[in-house]
Design a protein around this motif. Structure first.
Motif, mmCIF file in Angstrom:
data_model
loop_
_atom_site.group_PDB
_atom_site.id
_atom_site.type_symbol
_atom_site.label_atom_id
_atom_site.label_comp_id
_atom_site.label_asym_id
_atom_site.label_seq_id
_atom_site.Cartn_x
_atom_site.Cartn_y
_atom_site.Cartn_z
ATOM 1 N N ALA A 4 28.101 37.561 26.225
ATOM 2 C CA ALA A 4 28.446 38.872 26.905
ATOM 3 C C ALA A 4 29.737 39.514 26.178
ATOM 4 C CB ALA A 4 28.665 38.745 28.317
ATOM 5 N N SER A 5 29.724 40.766 25.865
ATOM 6 C CA SER A 5 30.845 41.371 25.425
ATOM 7 C C SER A 5 31.939 41.428 26.195
ATOM 8 C CB SER A 5 30.668 43.020 25.040
ATOM 9 O OG SER A 5 30.410 43.857 26.402
ATOM 10 N N PRO A 6 33.354 41.278 25.628
ATOM 11 C CA PRO A 6 34.452 41.130 26.162
ATOM 12 C C PRO A 6 34.765 42.329 27.446
ATOM 13 C CG PRO A 6 35.158 41.368 23.822
ATOM 14 C CD PRO A 6 33.436 41.126 24.305
ATOM 15 N N PRO A 7 35.472 42.150 28.513
ATOM 16 C CA PRO A 7 35.717 43.176 29.318
ATOM 17 C C PRO A 7 36.605 44.435 28.653
ATOM 18 C CG PRO A 7 36.084 41.211 30.320
ATOM 19 C CD PRO A 7 35.820 40.791 28.964
ATOM 20 N N ARG A 8 36.044 45.714 29.035
ATOM 21 C CA ARG A 8 36.692 46.956 28.638
ATOM 22 C C ARG A 8 37.993 47.034 29.440
ATOM 23 N NH1 ARG A 8 35.390 48.359 23.709
ATOM 24 N NH2 ARG A 8 33.907 50.108 23.398
ATOM 25 N N LEU A 9 39.021 47.129 28.713
ATOM 26 C CA LEU A 9 40.308 47.382 29.675
ATOM 27 C C LEU A 9 40.868 48.738 29.455
ATOM 28 C CD1 LEU A 9 42.246 44.071 29.068
ATOM 29 C CD2 LEU A 9 40.796 44.614 30.929
ATOM 30 N N ASP A 10 41.308 49.616 30.393
ATOM 31 C CA ASP A 10 41.724 50.754 30.411
ATOM 32 C C ASP A 10 43.430 50.805 29.978
ATOM 33 O OD1 ASP A 10 42.728 50.720 32.824
ATOM 34 O OD2 ASP A 10 41.192 52.170 33.468
ATOM 35 N N GLU A 11 43.951 51.888 29.898
ATOM 36 C CA GLU A 11 45.477 51.863 29.829
ATOM 37 C C GLU A 11 46.033 51.228 31.088
ATOM 38 O OE1 GLU A 11 49.223 54.918 29.359
ATOM 39 O OE2 GLU A 11 47.234 55.877 28.768
ATOM 40 N N THR A 12 45.735 51.516 32.074
ATOM 41 C CA THR A 12 46.148 51.223 33.459
ATOM 42 C C THR A 12 46.019 49.503 33.474
ATOM 43 O OG1 THR A 12 45.638 53.316 34.692
ATOM 44 C CG2 THR A 12 46.253 51.331 35.953
ATOM 45 N N ASP A 13 44.830 49.278 33.190
ATOM 46 C CA ASP A 13 44.431 47.735 33.182
ATOM 47 C C ASP A 13 45.572 47.133 32.096
ATOM 48 O OD1 ASP A 13 42.320 47.802 34.573
ATOM 49 O OD2 ASP A 13 40.855 47.962 33.004
ATOM 50 N N GLU A 14 45.834 47.464 30.895
ATOM 51 C CA GLU A 14 46.743 46.780 30.043
ATOM 52 C C GLU A 14 48.110 46.868 30.624
ATOM 53 O OE1 GLU A 14 46.242 45.523 27.399
ATOM 54 O OE2 GLU A 14 44.202 46.163 26.689
ATOM 55 N N ARG A 15 48.563 48.248 31.271
ATOM 56 C CA ARG A 15 49.786 48.355 31.882
ATOM 57 C C ARG A 15 49.974 47.288 32.900
ATOM 58 N NH1 ARG A 15 50.126 53.806 33.801
ATOM 59 N NH2 ARG A 15 52.136 53.241 34.680
ATOM 60 N N LEU A 16 49.044 47.231 33.711
ATOM 61 C CA LEU A 16 49.127 46.247 34.853
ATOM 62 C C LEU A 16 49.205 44.607 34.361
ATOM 63 C CD1 LEU A 16 48.830 45.317 37.969
ATOM 64 C CD2 LEU A 16 46.340 45.335 37.578
ATOM 65 N N LEU A 17 48.383 44.355 33.202
ATOM 66 C CA LEU A 17 48.480 43.006 32.728
ATOM 67 C C LEU A 17 50.083 42.596 32.124
ATOM 68 C CD1 LEU A 17 45.232 42.759 30.928
ATOM 69 C CD2 LEU A 17 46.018 41.577 33.038
ATOM 70 N N ALA A 18 50.480 43.658 31.568
ATOM 71 C CA ALA A 18 52.120 43.871 31.090
ATOM 72 C C ALA A 18 52.920 43.650 31.996
ATOM 73 C CB ALA A 18 52.441 44.944 30.203
ATOM 74 N N LEU A 19 52.683 44.133 33.486
ATOM 75 C CA LEU A 19 53.636 44.225 34.569
ATOM 76 C C LEU A 19 53.441 42.684 35.031
ATOM 77 C CD1 LEU A 19 53.458 47.492 36.013
ATOM 78 C CD2 LEU A 19 55.417 46.639 35.215
ATOM 79 N N LEU A 20 52.233 42.125 35.040
ATOM 80 C CA LEU A 20 52.116 40.654 35.514
ATOM 81 C C LEU A 20 52.688 39.741 34.774
ATOM 82 C CD1 LEU A 20 48.423 41.082 37.077
ATOM 83 C CD2 LEU A 20 50.637 40.849 38.342
ATOM 84 N N ARG A 21 52.645 40.015 33.623
ATOM 85 C CA ARG A 21 53.141 39.155 32.525
ATOM 86 C C ARG A 21 54.779 38.949 32.664
ATOM 87 N NH1 ARG A 21 49.637 41.151 28.163
ATOM 88 N NH2 ARG A 21 47.947 39.357 27.848
ATOM 89 N N VAL A 22 55.200 39.882 32.982
ATOM 90 C CA VAL A 22 56.770 39.875 33.361
ATOM 91 C C VAL A 22 57.170 39.232 34.650
ATOM 92 C CG1 VAL A 22 58.893 41.593 33.807
ATOM 93 C CG2 VAL A 22 57.345 41.982 31.815
#
Length: 149
Positions: A4-22
């Motif tokens: 399957a193709s990888p999930p598509r992430l929008d800007e909010t998803d990317e920001r959420l992942l960045a916050l969770l990494r911190v």
């Protein structure tokens, strides 16, 4: 996601992942506020990211006072033909091996090592060098971490 193709992430998803990494322990209410979305929407995004395999778990990031006291190194390993799997499995059995990566090029594997001190690291390097199927190794001790996400 077999094929399957990888999930598509929008800007909010990317920001959420960045916050969770911190800080993966940041309260839901604070994450929602930081992202300017409702808590309900945040819960559904997290559930989707977990379901799609984007978020596979939550972990501990060691503090600088502790991690700074550890000696870390990258060990590049060239294996004999057809011995990759056995070497990777042997590395996985050692708690001081933090990660193992298959790579292309002259070497076959990079192992991330972490020890209490240089003597323990030296013993670990010697132990890995004696594994059945290891042809050659090159190790670089990490002097300072400039960026880690």
């Amino acid at each position: 996601m077999n094929g399957a193709s990888p999930p598509r992430l929008d800007e909010t998803d990317e920001r959420l992942l960045a916050l969770l990494r911190v800080d993966a322990r940041r309260p839901i209410a604070q994450l929602a506020k930081d992202l300017d979305i409702s808590r309900g929407l945040l819960y559904s995004r997290l559930a989707r990211l977990e379901e799609e395999g984007v978020v596979d778990g939550y972990t501990v990031r060691l503090g600088p006072a502790f991690s700074g006291s550890r000696v870390r190194a990258h060990m590049m390993i060239k294996t004999l033909p057809r011995c990759h799997r056995e070497v990777e499995q042997a590395l996985a059995e050692i708690p001081l091996v933090q990660a193992v990566f298959a790579i292309s090029g002259e070497y076959d594997v990079i192992a991330m090592l972490e020890a209490d001190d240089t003597a323990q690291l030296n013993d670990l390097i010697d132990e890995i060098g004696l594994f059945e199927g290891v042809e050659r190794t090159t190790t670089s001790v990490i002097l300072a971490t400039k960026l880690e996400r």
